[in-house]
Motif scaffolding. Structure first.
Motif, PDB file in Angstrom:
ATOM      1  N   ILE A   1     -42.156  32.540 -13.196  1.00  0.00           N
ATOM      2  CA  ILE A   1     -40.969  32.077 -13.607  1.00  0.00           C
ATOM      3  C   ILE A   1     -39.970  33.140 -13.304  1.00  0.00           C
ATOM      4  O   ILE A   1     -40.231  34.222 -13.369  1.00  0.00           O
ATOM      5  CB  ILE A   1     -40.955  31.990 -15.257  1.00  0.00           C
ATOM      6  CG1 ILE A   1     -42.262  31.133 -15.439  1.00  0.00           C
ATOM      7  CG2 ILE A   1     -39.637  31.651 -15.863  1.00  0.00           C
ATOM      8  CD1 ILE A   1     -42.102  29.669 -15.092  1.00  0.00           C
TER       9      ILE A   1
ATOM     10  N   CYS B   1     -42.656  29.900 -25.709  1.00  0.00           N
ATOM     11  CA  CYS B   1     -43.642  30.516 -24.863  1.00  0.00           C
ATOM     12  C   CYS B   1     -44.796  30.503 -25.940  1.00  0.00           C
ATOM     13  O   CYS B   1     -44.938  31.126 -26.880  1.00  0.00           O
ATOM     14  CB  CYS B   1     -43.304  31.804 -24.529  1.00  0.00           C
ATOM     15  SG  CYS B   1     -44.631  32.642 -23.333  1.00  0.00           S
ATOM     16  N   PRO B   2     -45.886  29.705 -25.388  1.00  0.00           N
ATOM     17  CA  PRO B   2     -47.253  29.914 -26.222  1.00  0.00           C
ATOM     18  C   PRO B   2     -47.931  31.101 -26.129  1.00  0.00           C
ATOM     19  O   PRO B   2     -48.777  31.400 -27.117  1.00  0.00           O
ATOM     20  CB  PRO B   2     -48.001  28.599 -25.454  1.00  0.00           C
ATOM     21  CG  PRO B   2     -47.637  28.788 -24.039  1.00  0.00           C
ATOM     22  CD  PRO B   2     -45.875  29.101 -24.141  1.00  0.00           C
ATOM     23  N   VAL B   3     -47.527  31.944 -25.143  1.00  0.00           N
ATOM     24  CA  VAL B   3     -48.342  33.485 -24.862  1.00  0.00           C
ATOM     25  C   VAL B   3     -47.340  34.407 -25.064  1.00  0.00           C
ATOM     26  O   VAL B   3     -46.189  34.096 -25.359  1.00  0.00           O
ATOM     27  CB  VAL B   3     -49.019  33.378 -23.600  1.00  0.00           C
ATOM     28  CG1 VAL B   3     -50.326  32.266 -23.681  1.00  0.00           C
ATOM     29  CG2 VAL B   3     -48.228  32.998 -22.408  1.00  0.00           C
TER      30      VAL B   3
ATOM     31  N   ALA C   1     -45.973  36.344 -22.780  1.00  0.00           N
ATOM     32  CA  ALA C   1     -45.356  36.286 -21.348  1.00  0.00           C
ATOM     33  C   ALA C   1     -43.640  36.543 -21.387  1.00  0.00           C
ATOM     34  O   ALA C   1     -43.091  37.434 -20.760  1.00  0.00           O
ATOM     35  CB  ALA C   1     -45.452  35.018 -20.321  1.00  0.00           C
ATOM     36  N   LEU C   2     -43.249  35.999 -22.358  1.00  0.00           N
ATOM     37  CA  LEU C   2     -41.591  36.152 -22.705  1.00  0.00           C
ATOM     38  C   LEU C   2     -41.616  36.764 -23.899  1.00  0.00           C
ATOM     39  O   LEU C   2     -42.109  36.226 -25.165  1.00  0.00           O
ATOM     40  CB  LEU C   2     -40.958  34.551 -22.696  1.00  0.00           C
ATOM     41  CG  LEU C   2     -40.700  34.230 -21.476  1.00  0.00           C
ATOM     42  CD1 LEU C   2     -40.371  32.942 -21.230  1.00  0.00           C
ATOM     43  CD2 LEU C   2     -39.769  35.001 -20.353  1.00  0.00           C
TER      44      LEU C   2
ATOM     45  N   CYS D   1     -48.373  35.034 -18.142  1.00  0.00           N
ATOM     46  CA  CYS D   1     -47.647  33.645 -18.367  1.00  0.00           C
ATOM     47  C   CYS D   1     -48.774  32.479 -17.712  1.00  0.00           C
ATOM     48  O   CYS D   1     -49.605  32.827 -16.768  1.00  0.00           O
ATOM     49  CB  CYS D   1     -46.644  33.439 -17.069  1.00  0.00           C
ATOM     50  SG  CYS D   1     -45.958  32.004 -16.752  1.00  0.00           S
ATOM     51  N   ILE D   2     -48.930  31.491 -18.361  1.00  0.00           N
ATOM     52  CA  ILE D   2     -49.744  30.468 -17.941  1.00  0.00           C
ATOM     53  C   ILE D   2     -49.060  29.158 -17.415  1.00  0.00           C
ATOM     54  O   ILE D   2     -49.780  28.326 -16.917  1.00  0.00           O
ATOM     55  CB  ILE D   2     -50.638  29.965 -19.207  1.00  0.00           C
ATOM     56  CG1 ILE D   2     -49.467  29.170 -20.185  1.00  0.00           C
ATOM     57  CG2 ILE D   2     -51.312  30.937 -19.888  1.00  0.00           C
ATOM     58  CD1 ILE D   2     -50.151  28.634 -21.445  1.00  0.00           C
ATOM     59  N   LEU D   3     -47.968  29.378 -16.908  1.00  0.00           N
ATOM     60  CA  LEU D   3     -47.152  28.343 -16.216  1.00  0.00           C
ATOM     61  C   LEU D   3     -47.211  27.016 -16.831  1.00  0.00           C
ATOM     62  O   LEU D   3     -47.812  26.224 -16.306  1.00  0.00           O
ATOM     63  CB  LEU D   3     -47.692  28.436 -14.444  1.00  0.00           C
ATOM     64  CG  LEU D   3     -47.272  29.616 -14.011  1.00  0.00           C
ATOM     65  CD1 LEU D   3     -47.981  29.573 -12.375  1.00  0.00           C
ATOM     66  CD2 LEU D   3     -45.729  29.616 -13.559  1.00  0.00           C
ATOM     67  N   CYS D   4     -46.840  27.063 -18.148  1.00  0.00           N
ATOM     68  CA  CYS D   4     -46.927  25.647 -19.010  1.00  0.00           C
ATOM     69  C   CYS D   4     -45.496  25.161 -18.715  1.00  0.00           C
ATOM     70  O   CYS D   4     -45.180  23.834 -19.003  1.00  0.00           O
ATOM     71  CB  CYS D   4     -46.960  25.924 -20.396  1.00  0.00           C
ATOM     72  SG  CYS D   4     -45.701  26.854 -21.287  1.00  0.00           S
ATOM     73  N   TYR D   5     -44.342  25.851 -18.068  1.00  0.00           N
ATOM     74  CA  TYR D   5     -43.066  25.357 -17.852  1.00  0.00           C
ATOM     75  C   TYR D   5     -42.183  25.083 -19.108  1.00  0.00           C
ATOM     76  O   TYR D   5     -41.258  24.317 -19.020  1.00  0.00           O
ATOM     77  CB  TYR D   5     -43.320  24.175 -16.558  1.00  0.00           C
ATOM     78  CG  TYR D   5     -44.007  24.388 -15.484  1.00  0.00           C
ATOM     79  CD1 TYR D   5     -43.771  25.735 -14.736  1.00  0.00           C
ATOM     80  CD2 TYR D   5     -45.266  23.773 -15.660  1.00  0.00           C
ATOM     81  CE1 TYR D   5     -44.867  25.659 -13.726  1.00  0.00           C
ATOM     82  CE2 TYR D   5     -46.305  24.063 -14.524  1.00  0.00           C
ATOM     83  CZ  TYR D   5     -45.882  25.001 -13.630  1.00  0.00           C
ATOM     84  OH  TYR D   5     -46.742  25.450 -12.617  1.00  0.00           O
ATOM     85  N   ARG D   6     -42.730  25.396 -20.385  1.00  0.00           N
ATOM     86  CA  ARG D   6     -41.872  24.896 -21.454  1.00  0.00           C
ATOM     87  C   ARG D   6     -40.774  25.799 -21.278  1.00  0.00           C
ATOM     88  O   ARG D   6     -39.489  25.156 -21.820  1.00  0.00           O
ATOM     89  CB  ARG D   6     -42.799  25.584 -22.794  1.00  0.00           C
ATOM     90  CG  ARG D   6     -43.602  24.829 -23.113  1.00  0.00           C
ATOM     91  CD  ARG D   6     -44.403  25.262 -24.598  1.00  0.00           C
ATOM     92  NE  ARG D   6     -45.654  24.733 -24.881  1.00  0.00           N
ATOM     93  CZ  ARG D   6     -46.292  25.310 -26.028  1.00  0.00           C
ATOM     94  NH1 ARG D   6     -45.834  26.208 -26.821  1.00  0.00           N
ATOM     95  NH2 ARG D   6     -47.402  24.909 -26.183  1.00  0.00           N
ATOM     96  N   CYS D   7     -40.590  26.924 -21.082  1.00  0.00           N
ATOM     97  CA  CYS D   7     -39.263  27.653 -21.166  1.00  0.00           C
ATOM     98  C   CYS D   7     -38.308  27.267 -20.212  1.00  0.00           C
ATOM     99  O   CYS D   7     -37.217  27.101 -20.439  1.00  0.00           O
ATOM    100  CB  CYS D   7     -39.679  29.386 -20.554  1.00  0.00           C
ATOM    101  SG  CYS D   7     -40.477  29.375 -19.122  1.00  0.00           S
TER     102      CYS D   7
ATOM    103  N   TYR E   1     -39.978  39.559 -19.449  1.00  0.00           N
ATOM    104  CA  TYR E   1     -41.236  38.645 -18.960  1.00  0.00           C
ATOM    105  C   TYR E   1     -42.368  39.289 -18.261  1.00  0.00           C
ATOM    106  O   TYR E   1     -42.246  40.286 -17.367  1.00  0.00           O
ATOM    107  CB  TYR E   1     -40.412  37.721 -17.639  1.00  0.00           C
ATOM    108  CG  TYR E   1     -41.410  36.933 -16.881  1.00  0.00           C
ATOM    109  CD1 TYR E   1     -41.963  35.730 -17.608  1.00  0.00           C
ATOM    110  CD2 TYR E   1     -41.933  36.905 -15.557  1.00  0.00           C
ATOM    111  CE1 TYR E   1     -42.679  34.985 -17.116  1.00  0.00           C
ATOM    112  CE2 TYR E   1     -42.787  36.183 -15.016  1.00  0.00           C
ATOM    113  CZ  TYR E   1     -43.211  35.242 -15.808  1.00  0.00           C
ATOM    114  OH  TYR E   1     -44.055  34.350 -15.118  1.00  0.00           O
TER     115      TYR E   1
HETATM  116  S1  SF4 Z   1     -43.359  29.395 -21.711  1.00  0.00           S
HETATM  117 FE1  SF4 Z   1     -44.515  31.433 -21.442  1.00  0.00          FE
HETATM  118  S2  SF4 Z   1     -46.384  30.832 -20.474  1.00  0.00           S
HETATM  119 FE2  SF4 Z   1     -45.225  28.820 -20.177  1.00  0.00          FE
HETATM  120  S3  SF4 Z   1     -44.307  29.005 -18.144  1.00  0.00           S
HETATM  121 FE3  SF4 Z   1     -42.899  29.998 -19.530  1.00  0.00          FE
HETATM  122  S4  SF4 Z   1     -43.397  32.349 -19.579  1.00  0.00           S
HETATM  123 FE4  SF4 Z   1     -45.039  31.136 -18.704  1.00  0.00          FE
END
Ligand code: SF4
Ligand SMILES: Cc1cc2nc3c(=O)[nH]c(=O)nc-3n(C[C@H](O)[C@H](O)[C@H](O)COP(=O)(O)O)c2cc1C
Ligand code: FES
Lengths: 157, 686, 435
Positions: free
Chosen positions: B176, B196-198, B200-201, B146-152, B141
């Motif tokens: 996260i 994760c769209p970016v 970050a993970l 991370c853009i904090l989209c909370y998808r993960c 991570y």
């Molecule tokens: S999916 Fe990626 S960008 Fe979105 S909150 Fe989780 S780590 Fe951050």
């Protein structure tokens, strides 16, 4: 983890406050009251409350990190909180904070090595009409002047 | 239907549909980070703001349902500006390290900025830097990205039912966090990384290996469990470096478990056999293909008491050809494989009944699901995922009867615990509730076999509701092995084999008078002793398994990812294996069988996957499936075998290997990633 | 219970009428001074009659948004057996606000009676008073009062012999301004992070524990007993049309007599400051004020000769908000005020949505840089621009709350920013516009 009988009774009562199956509502009060007794939100405490409420430790952690009054490290015996928000700032709150830094030898969210005092610059504590205001632990002090601040801290030595 | 206008286009959408989806219907894209179909709404990223007439401010299209007469503009100046500035806000703390980011080239943030962003940043303040963290052998991570989209968080909690990711801290310090402070204890499925769209993970298996555009992609079927997930393998210089299914083709959509996503690594294991081995003076020595084949052919011609053990991972074509060769050339019915579920008795019990076999789709759509004797989330991860989604999206009623606690308990309407043998008692206790369901899908594991299957069918039949069944089996082509007739008493399509039934697998292993044992892609010596000392043993395998070590000739075999063909999943769905990498030294089992046949002067017809499949279509009951579906990478449902199946199955033959999420039979040993996750803190997660 | 500031003879005391009375927080005092009359009247009325009485008082929410209270209660669905709840917003965290505290301290039964009337109006069975964690002494105080109420039959089963059942609890917060936002408060009540909910559905339909919920500010509930007792019209007539009654104003800053005062809606603001607040300290001139908590756009001194009611304030481009009025004299550094406000919002942003989380942080950094003497002219424009880019685009109103005062300060006190920037030799360059 064991708690005092008083705290246990409080927990037991709290759990009756919520609708059926929704006792997670007790989490934040439990954390607040237990923190007072334990001294901090320790990993043990988080695990204990998670187990009691049937949630994961991560779910507890998510909550603990969110609220500014919950802290994972012990604070001083006297936690001095000085408000510097607008109403207090207008009447010298920021200066009181500087004064406390100098006097206590610690800064924002720091604790003296002796463990006696810790200091925090806080946001509005709801005492604006009697500004500047400070809180030591849960006690309010209103219309604080530099001299009064010295006096308060002196009294707690 | 609700009528509305989006960008002056008249659109009709079903009531309750979200504006963002309605726009998609009309071919209008509304950008979004946090909105993710099928998951809880967040309205957090604010990328989807649109102008709605009469609304006092811009509205988030991801949470506003369509309304009659609504007038929407997605490209109004205010909307365009809002998007630009949201991206500007988003980029303030983003490290912009695209050149060294795994996601570069397939990053949604990059694409968004390219499409909707401003060229220049007005941000000149210091960025917050937080060092990257490793949470597991699989998951890394990088907070600042991370853009904090909370998808993960949602895919882990809602999708996987694991809940190993959360959001900690507040405001700009939000990030996260993993389940166990500094590390994750989870399914290690990598869904969070995938979604994760970016960047970050990122994945421990893939990070810094390649740039996305340097890979070639091949969609094939995962070779591990029986669920038959499509996995798209990213290959660079003949090495598989990534597995995912972002294009959502295949029955599994974007779902994959740790094995489908990462356990392709066995393919490049250093112990992979690349040269045939032959026993010379008691020791296995490397020899040429022609020498090894010559030795095999000599023994095959010599005759004697022969046995053939096939595999649950080889293709249908290979299994079919293997039994055909054995029956017609070696003249034996001594053919078997490791059976993990009693499909045979199920098919027989269903003869003449209205009940049928269930599919992966049924797992998602059935109004009620009953799971008997299987830890689905561990052993059948995709089916478990379908059932969770069914519960989440359709509020399906889930019933569980297992020996231990399973993840499905959390969503179950009713759960009972039972021992291996008394599961019927448990079912009776749920009888009343079950009878009120409009329909039922039953999934059962190896606890239900022989008479048990008949009892089960009788029980569900008595409920008086439509019922479908899935008999759970272990591996990628466990089902195909049976369908193709790798059985001593049944030929392809469950017809009685000609002549007297042959020996079963344990019988072959126990017979002291076997002259020849031919093991194709299986490892029977892992569980059984081989009694016949005099037998000449021929093994096809990728590795020097316990069985291969006993062999007289070992022929290095290609993996599923190195061959074309078809496999049939647990639900009887036929899908296509597509070669992703070239073999190095090894050959496919199909090729090997063809070479042996040619050397023996036997005519098996044209030995290539397509030709053999054409024969299967014609001759195997249920397999007359539409070719275009398979060729285009779809899943073709085999027809149920209608009619009695002439077999007396001995229940003791059926034994699941009880793989967990992190094991995959004999292949386990050769997957570094699976071993790493098993050794990581937390050990085997349940 | 002591008074924190001397009352003024110019006040109109409705909710604060028991302030300073001996044992004002005791049930006996309360009963002796007309307590529970409103509740008993309400019990003899139908739900609609109670709601209509509140509607006719033109009472608007005192928590900040000023939504008509009777209308809000009317949104709670009828004809359902599902449980319904009452939640009191006693989070009082809006900078400048310190009134709910006094109401709970001095006259807790007034709040309790208001809650019971609301419960009767919508058929609720349970309620929580969500009190900010810093007010720990109040949690203990209310807990003690509730204990007395239960013992004396004024809470629990068959309240005051009316046959009405209701349970009320305190719920302590743990330090989060955002938990004053109603939906975040409800999340917090459920033991979660104080992240707001997607709305609709509003609390009236799906609130506490997903049940229909009446959620109001402490002062709003406190106004209700007298509305029932004396009639909605009586209350409405205390104020101006559409702006019924009195409200508590928390006067702070550079005035001679800061304090919390109850005045009728529509009182002239300068009259309030000069006559009740005793005018400016040390004979200084007034420069500006924040009229109703730090979320409100600021007014220059010359804009303050207006009526203190919802509509007049809106016309002046600001709000009555939560009643936290902070007055600033001519020596006040408005750039520092802007920075302090932004520091607050950055600290309190829950982090859920991008514009608020990143916007408050960026603005705070930029304002700090200007105060540190490293600002440039383009920064001044950028501050205004960024604040506007947050406005109306965030997930909840916290983003607006951060943007509004900032926009007004930059617009109204630009020369002060320019003076800071002028001291920076490197300051120059103009702003790049995002088209
Ligand atoms: S999916 Fe990626 S960008 Fe979105 S909150 Fe989780 S780590 Fe951050
Ligand atoms: C960021 C934010 C903070 C708020 N804080 C409070 C608060 O501390 N107390 C309060 O009563 N209302 C607060 N509100 C307003 C509440 O959301 C809600 O409108 C109010 O409690 C409703 O009660 P009312 O109608 O009686 O005013 C806040 C709103 C926002 C957006
Ligand atoms: S997609 Fe609507 S706010 Fe993120």
């Amino acid at each position: 983890m064991t708690f005092s009988p008083g705290l246990e009774a409080r927990f037991a009562d709290l759990l009756t406050h919520y609708p059926e199956g929704r006792h997670r509502g007790a989490l934040i009060p439990m954390l607040m009251y237990a923190q007072d007794e334990v001294g901090a939100v320790t990993p043990d405490l988080m695990a204990e409350l998670a187990a009691r409420l049937g949630i994961s430790v991560l779910q507890v952690d998510e909550v603990v990190g969110y609220y500014s009054m919950l802290h994972k490290k012990p604070q001083g015996k006297y936690h001095v909180q000085i408000c510097t928000n607008v109403a207090c700032m207008l009447l010298g709150g920021a200066e009181l904070y500087e004064q406390a830094c100098t006097r206590l030898g610690v800064g924002h969210k720091q604790t003296q090595a002796s463990g006696r005092f810790s200091l925090e610059e806080v946001e509005c504590i709801g005492a604006c009409s009697w500004a500047p205001a400070i809180q030591v632990n849960y006690d309010f002090h209103h219309d604080v002047t530099p001299a009064k601040l010295d006096e308060i801290l002196e009294g707690l030595q | 239907m609700v009528k509305l206008t989006i960008n002056e286009i008249a659109v009709e959408a079903p009531p309750g549909m979200l504006l963002i989806d309605a726009a998609k219907l009309a071919g209008i894209e509304i950008p979004a980070f946090c909105y993710y179909e099928g998951m809880a709404l967040q309205a957090a990223c604010r990328m989807c703001l649109v102008e709605i007439e009469k609304a006092p401010k811009l509205m988030a299209a991801c949470v506003v349902p369509v309304a009659e007469g609504m007038v929407v503009r997605t490209e109004a100046p205010a909307v365009v500006k809002a998007r630009k500035t949201t991206l500007e806000f988003l980029l303030t703390n983003h490290p912009l390290d695209c050149p060294v980011c795994d996601k570069g080239g397939e990053c949604e943030l990059q694409d968004m900025v390219f499409k909707y962003g401003v060229g220049e940043s007005r941000y000149t303040e210091e960025k917050v830097h937080v060092p990257e963290k490793q949470w597991s052998p699989v998951v890394f991570y990088d907070g600042p990205r991370c853009i904090l989209c909370y998808r993960c968080v949602r895919v882990c909690g809602e999708g996987m039912g694991v809940g190993a990711l959360g959001v900690v801290n507040r405001g700009i310090n939000s990030e996260i966090a993993p389940s166990h402070g500094d590390h994750l204890e989870c399914d290690e499925c990598g869904a969070c990384i995938d979604i994760c769209p970016v960047g970050a993970l990122t994945s421990g298996a893939y990070r810094y290996k390649t740039r996305p555009w340097e890979m070639e992609h091949t969609g094939t079927i995962c070779t591990h469990c029986s669920n038959g997930c499509k996995t798209t393998l990213g290959v660079r210089t003949n090495e598989i470096v990534r597995g995912n299914n972002r294009d959502r083709s295949g029955i599994n959509g974007e779902f994959l478990c740790v094995k489908g996503r990462y356990a392709f690594d066995f393919n490049h294991h250093t112990e992979r056999l690349q040269t045939p081995l032959m026993r010379v003076n008691g020791k296995l020595e490397e020899v040429s293909w022609s020498r090894a084949l010559q030795a095999v052919v000599e023994k095959f011609k010599a005759g004697g008491k022969a046995g053939v053990i096939g595999s649950t991972r080889i293709s249908n074509e290979e299994a079919y050809l293997l039994q055909k060769f054995a029956r017609t050339t070696l003249h034996t019915n001594n053919i078997d494989h490791h059976r993990s579920g009693d499909v045979v008795t199920l098919l027989d019990s269903l003869s003449g009944k209205s009940a049928t076999l269930g599919t992966a789709d049924d797992c998602y759509n059935a109004k009620a699901v009953l799971i008997i004797g299987a830890d689905l989330s561990q052993q059948q991860p995709f089916l478990a995922n379908q059932i969770r989604a069914n519960y989440r999206h359709h509020n399906a009623a889930v019933y569980v009867a297992t020996t231990g606690v399973v993840r499905e308990d959390k969503i179950a309407k009713s759960s009972v615990r039972n021992t291996e043998t008394d599961w019927l008692t448990g079912l009776h206790s749920m009888r009343e509730k079950l009878a009120t369901e409009p329909e039922l899908l039953v999934l059962f594991g190896d606890a239900v076999k022989g008479e048990g299957v008949r009892n089960l069918v009788a029980f569900t039949e008595s409920l008086g509701i439509p019922v479908k069944y899935i008999c759970l089996v272990d591996y990628a082509n466990s089902r195909g092995a049976m369908d193709m007739g790798l059985l001593p008493d049944l030929g392809p399509g469950y017809h009685a084999a000609e002549g007297t039934p042959g020996l079963t697998l344990p019988e072959m292993m126990a017979a002291t008078d076997m002259d020849l044992l031919w093991v194709v892609g299986a490892n029977p010596l892992k569980r059984h002793k081989f009694a016949s000392e005099k037998a000449f043993v021929v093994v096809h395998d990728m590795f020097l398994t316990e069985t291969a070590q006993r062999a007289d000739v070992v022929l290095p075999a290609a993996s599923a990812y190195e061959k074309n063909g078809t496999v049939t999943n647990v639900c009887g769905q036929v899908q296509r294996l597509k070669k992703a990498v070239e073999t190095v030294g090894s050959k496919t089992d199909l090729t090997i069988i063809g070479l042996i046949a040619r050397a023996m002067g036997v005519n098996l017809g044209k030995v290539d996957a397509d030709a053999v499949f054409a024969e299967i279509q014609k001759t195997v009951r249920g397999y007359n499936v539409p070719l275009p579906v398979i060729v285009t990478g779809g899943a073709a449902q085999t027809m149920p075998v209608n009619g009695r199946v002439p077999s007396t199955v001995l229940p003791e033959l059926i034994q699941s290997s009880r793989d967990t999420l992190f094991t995959t039979g004999s292949l386990t040993k050769y997957s570094k990633i699976l071993n790493d996750v098993m050794e990581a803190p937390g050990g085997l997660y349940r | 219970m002591k008074l924190y500031n001397a009352p003024s003879p110019l006040e109109t005391k409705v909710v604060s009428k028991r302030f300073g009375m001996e044992n004002s927080w005791k049930l006996d005092t309360y009963l002796a001074t007309g307590g529970f009359e409103g509740f008993k009247k309400a019990m003899a009325m139908s739900c609609d009659e109670v709601i209509n009485e509140v509607k006719s008082s033109s009472l608007r929410g005192r928590g900040g948004a000023g939504f008509p209270t009777g209308m809000k209660w009317g949104f709670v669905p009828r004809n359902t057996d599902a449980p319904k709840y009452v939640v009191v917003n006693a989070d009082e965290s809006e900078p400048g606000t310190c009134k709910d505290r006094l109401l709970m301290e001095h006259d807790p039964y007034l709040l309790i009676e208001g809650i019971l009337i609301a419960a009767k109006a919508v058929g609720a069975s349970k309620g929580w008073i969500y009190i900010r964690g810093e007010y720990r002494y109040l949690v203990d105080h209310i807990d003690a009062v509730l204990k007395e109420a239960y013992q004396r039959g004024y809470m629990g089963k068959n309240i005051a012999g009316t046959g009405f059942d209701f349970d009320l609890y305190t719920q302590i917060g743990a330090g989060a301004y955002e938990c004053g936002e109603e939906s975040a408060l409800l999340e917090s009540l459920e033991g979660k992070r104080g992240v707001p909910r997607i709305r609709p559905p509003f609390p009236a339909v799906s609130g506490a524990f997903q049940a229909p919920t009446v959620l109001n500010n402490v002062e709003t509930f406190c106004a209700v007993p007298d509305i029932l007792r004396n009639g909605g019209k009586w209350f409405a007539d205390l104020g101006t049309p559409k702006n019924g009654g009195t409200r508590m104003v928390c006067l702070a800053g550079h005035v001679n007599k800061p304090g919390v005062y109850e005045v009728p809606l529509g009182m002239n603001m300068m009259y309030f400051i000069n006559e009740i607040g005793g005018g400016m300290r040390g004979g200084k001139k007034m420069k500006a004020l924040i009229p109703g908590g730090s979320s409100c756009p600021l007014l220059r001194a010359d804009e303050c000769d207006i009526a203190m009611d919802y509509d007049s304030m809106a016309k002046a481009g600001t709000m009555l908000g939560s009643g936290g009025m902070m007055v600033m004299d001519e020596d006040t550094d408005m750039v520092k005020v802007a920075l302090r406000i932004m520091r607050f919002y950055k600290h309190e942003s829950c982090g859920w949505c991008i514009p608020c989380r990143e916007g408050t942080t960026w603005l705070q950094k930029m304002l700090a840089r200007i105060v540190d003497g490293n600002g440039a002219t383009r920064d001044i424009d950028l501050i205004g621009d960024l604040a506007k880019n947050m406005l109306g685009r965030t997930f909840c109103p916290l983003g607006d709350a951060a943007a509004m005062p900032t926009i007004s300060i930059v617009e109204k006190f630009r020369p002060e920013f320019e003076a800071y920037v002028a001291k920076n030799p490197f300051a120059s360059s103009e702003l790049v516009q995002v088209a």
